[in-house]
Write an enzyme that holds these catalytic residues in place. Structure first.
Site, mmCIF file in Angstrom:
data_model
loop_
_atom_site.group_PDB
_atom_site.id
_atom_site.type_symbol
_atom_site.label_atom_id
_atom_site.label_comp_id
_atom_site.label_asym_id
_atom_site.label_seq_id
_atom_site.Cartn_x
_atom_site.Cartn_y
_atom_site.Cartn_z
ATOM 1 N N TRP A 77 11.518 9.651 -21.299
ATOM 2 C CA TRP A 77 11.609 8.351 -21.278
ATOM 3 C C TRP A 77 12.702 7.727 -21.759
ATOM 4 O O TRP A 77 13.843 6.915 -21.347
ATOM 5 C CB TRP A 77 10.380 7.597 -21.371
ATOM 6 C CG TRP A 77 9.429 7.883 -20.266
ATOM 7 C CD1 TRP A 77 8.091 8.480 -20.475
ATOM 8 C CD2 TRP A 77 9.474 7.496 -18.990
ATOM 9 N NE1 TRP A 77 7.547 8.835 -19.062
ATOM 10 C CE2 TRP A 77 8.221 8.078 -18.143
ATOM 11 C CE3 TRP A 77 10.243 7.077 -17.978
ATOM 12 C CZ2 TRP A 77 7.946 8.250 -16.969
ATOM 13 C CZ3 TRP A 77 10.094 6.695 -16.734
ATOM 14 C CH2 TRP A 77 8.825 7.409 -16.193
ATOM 15 N N LYS B 129 -0.199 2.275 -16.776
ATOM 16 C CA LYS B 129 -0.898 3.189 -17.612
ATOM 17 C C LYS B 129 -2.179 3.015 -18.317
ATOM 18 O O LYS B 129 -3.257 3.481 -18.281
ATOM 19 C CB LYS B 129 0.026 3.793 -18.752
ATOM 20 C CG LYS B 129 1.311 4.194 -18.216
ATOM 21 C CD LYS B 129 1.343 5.497 -17.469
ATOM 22 C CE LYS B 129 2.739 5.928 -16.822
ATOM 23 N NZ LYS B 129 3.938 5.259 -17.357
ATOM 24 N N ASP C 46 9.820 0.701 -25.925
ATOM 25 C CA ASP C 46 9.155 1.028 -24.681
ATOM 26 C C ASP C 46 7.364 1.450 -24.953
ATOM 27 O O ASP C 46 7.421 2.570 -25.788
ATOM 28 C CB ASP C 46 9.575 2.190 -23.816
ATOM 29 C CG ASP C 46 8.994 2.398 -22.451
ATOM 30 O OD1 ASP C 46 7.971 1.991 -22.373
ATOM 31 O OD2 ASP C 46 9.567 3.301 -21.726
HETATM 32 C C1 LIG Z 1 5.530 5.208 -16.802
HETATM 33 C C2 LIG Z 1 6.547 5.035 -17.823
HETATM 34 C C3 LIG Z 1 7.597 4.150 -17.470
HETATM 35 C C4 LIG Z 1 7.782 4.139 -15.973
HETATM 36 O O1 LIG Z 1 7.709 2.905 -15.658
HETATM 37 P P1 LIG Z 1 7.737 2.584 -14.014
HETATM 38 O O2 LIG Z 1 7.073 1.633 -14.055
HETATM 39 O O3 LIG Z 1 7.351 3.689 -13.058
HETATM 40 O O4 LIG Z 1 9.104 2.253 -13.713
HETATM 41 C C5 LIG Z 1 8.590 4.059 -18.420
HETATM 42 N N1 LIG Z 1 8.446 4.485 -19.714
HETATM 43 C C6 LIG Z 1 7.167 5.036 -20.035
HETATM 44 C C7 LIG Z 1 7.108 5.323 -21.663
HETATM 45 C C8 LIG Z 1 6.413 5.197 -19.199
HETATM 46 O O5 LIG Z 1 5.158 6.128 -19.363
#
Ligand SMILES: *Cc1c(COP(=O)(O)O)cnc(C)c1O
Length: 362
Positions: free
Chosen positions: A100, A198, A174
């Site tokens: 990511w 998530k 993030d």
């Molecule tokens: C799932 C995830 C994303 C992705 O996000 P989208 O909503 O699919 O754009 C970004 N960063 C992390 C750490 C993730 O687990």
């Protein structure tokens, strides 16, 4: 999603009742986002997540669209210019600890000078390099970390203090895949963002928590709907926000409060993760590659020593009611995602299934 929350949403699908139980005569998807009913849903969601995560008053909470990936572009468009020399796009530092943060680095490079402060790809993304070893650009506007690498199973268990490292940059995290699983140390953070899907609610909602002094530095090409200041000044209603996803996330926030809040969730998540890692470490058949000091409590990638048994493991798991255990294609093996909504019983079932499977191989 917690089953309780899904049941409540189903019961309220056709006619949403207000806090006093009075029917509104319409479902949430049929409401105007500017009407008093949806306003009350929005305000409760904002207040509840602020309370749960102990977000200080000088941070704005934004409910946006586009997901975590869109934020990889939206963040440099808003923040990279903050400390930039006149006439330059500005720069940002990236600590690459998994798939990511690697994506974030690549995307930001379209909008600013994106520097690699550290990269653990050579070691297979299984560690977090010590912050004093990071190569930080003294003029960077922000430093980006992915505090839980969902695919690689690497989690920051504490945040770096950028000031102590001599950096004047803002810390951007993030926290998509571990938000609400543990407290956040806001003293160290300038901006945190995450897709809701998530740990917070359904897909379609992105939450951004941003310190007020970082607003107002957007590039002139930044789309208005993605300009944090515009979004903040309009209470996330510059354009229509993802209303149903906000409502669902709001129900999850109430559920989190009923569970005892974030400290209680953290204690449960630690117990769940310890149970699974202890089983992996005690096994001769299964293993996890991540260094012990940065193993994720949310996403646990693991491998079978005999990879030819992978499909048999997955088939048996399915029969035991254990779904979605196949690892991400970039890593292989298995991955157990044990988000907030996963009860400890789910992890116990997995651990006993793993033991049985291992015994059968002997
Ligand atoms: C799932 C995830 C994303 C992705 O996000 P989208 O909503 O699919 O754009 C970004 N960063 C992390 C750490 C993730 O687990």
């Amino acid at each position: 999603m917690p089953a309780e929350v899904l049941a409540q949403a189903a019961a309220e699908m056709l006619d949403w009742p207000d806090a006093s139980g009075k029917p509104s005569g319409m479902g949430v998807m049929e409401m105007s986002h500017r009407g008093k009913e949806f306003q009350s849903i929005y305000e409760a969601a904002e207040a509840d997540i602020r309370e749960l995560l102990a977000v200080p008053a000088n941070f704005k909470i934004l409910f946006m669209q586009g997901g975590g990936l869109a934020e990889n572009a939206i963040i440099p468009l808003n923040l990279a210019g903050m400390r930039a020399a006149p006439g330059t796009q500005g720069s940002a530092d990236f600590v690459v600890t998994g798939s990511w943060s690697e994506k974030s680095l690549k995307e930001a490079g379209k909008y600013c000078q994106a520097n690699v402060a550290a990269n653990t790809k050579g070691g297979g993304f299984t560690a977090i390099p010590a912050p004093p070893s990071w190569k930080l650009d003294p003029s960077a506007s922000y430093v980006h970390l992915c505090t839980n690498e969902t695919i690689n199973g690497v989690e920051f268990h504490s945040l770096p203090d950028l000031k102590a490292l001599g950096s004047g940059a803002a810390l951007v995290i993030d926290f998509s895949s571990h938000v609400a699983s543990r407290p956040v140390d806001w003293n160290k953070v300038g901006l945190a963002f995450g897709g809701a899907q998530k740990n917070l609610g359904p897909a379609g909602l992105t939450m951004v928590v941003v310190r007020e002094d970082l607003l107002g530095y957007s590039a002139s090409i930044c789309p208005s709907a993605f300009d944090y200041k515009t979004v903040a000044d309009n209470q996330s209603m510059y354009n229509t926000p993802p209303t149903y996803a906000i409502y669902m996330a709001g129900l999850v926030f109430k559920w989190l409060k009923r569970q005892g809040g974030i400290a209680a969730m953290e204690a449960r998540n630690m117990a769940k993760a310890e149970l699974l890692y202890a089983a992996l470490d005690a096994s001769d058949f299964f293993y996890n590659k991540v260094h012990k000091d940065c193993r994720s409590r949310m996403n646990v990638p693991f491998f079978l020593r005999d990879e030819s048994r992978n499909q048999a493991f997955l088939d048996g798991a399915k029969d035991a009611g254990l779904l979605q255990l196949k690892g991400h294609k970039s890593v292989g093996g298995m991955r157990a995602s044990i988000y907030n909504a996963m009860p400890i019983e789910g992890v116990q079932t997995l651990v006993s299934y793993m033991r049985e499977f291992e015994q059968k191989q002997a």
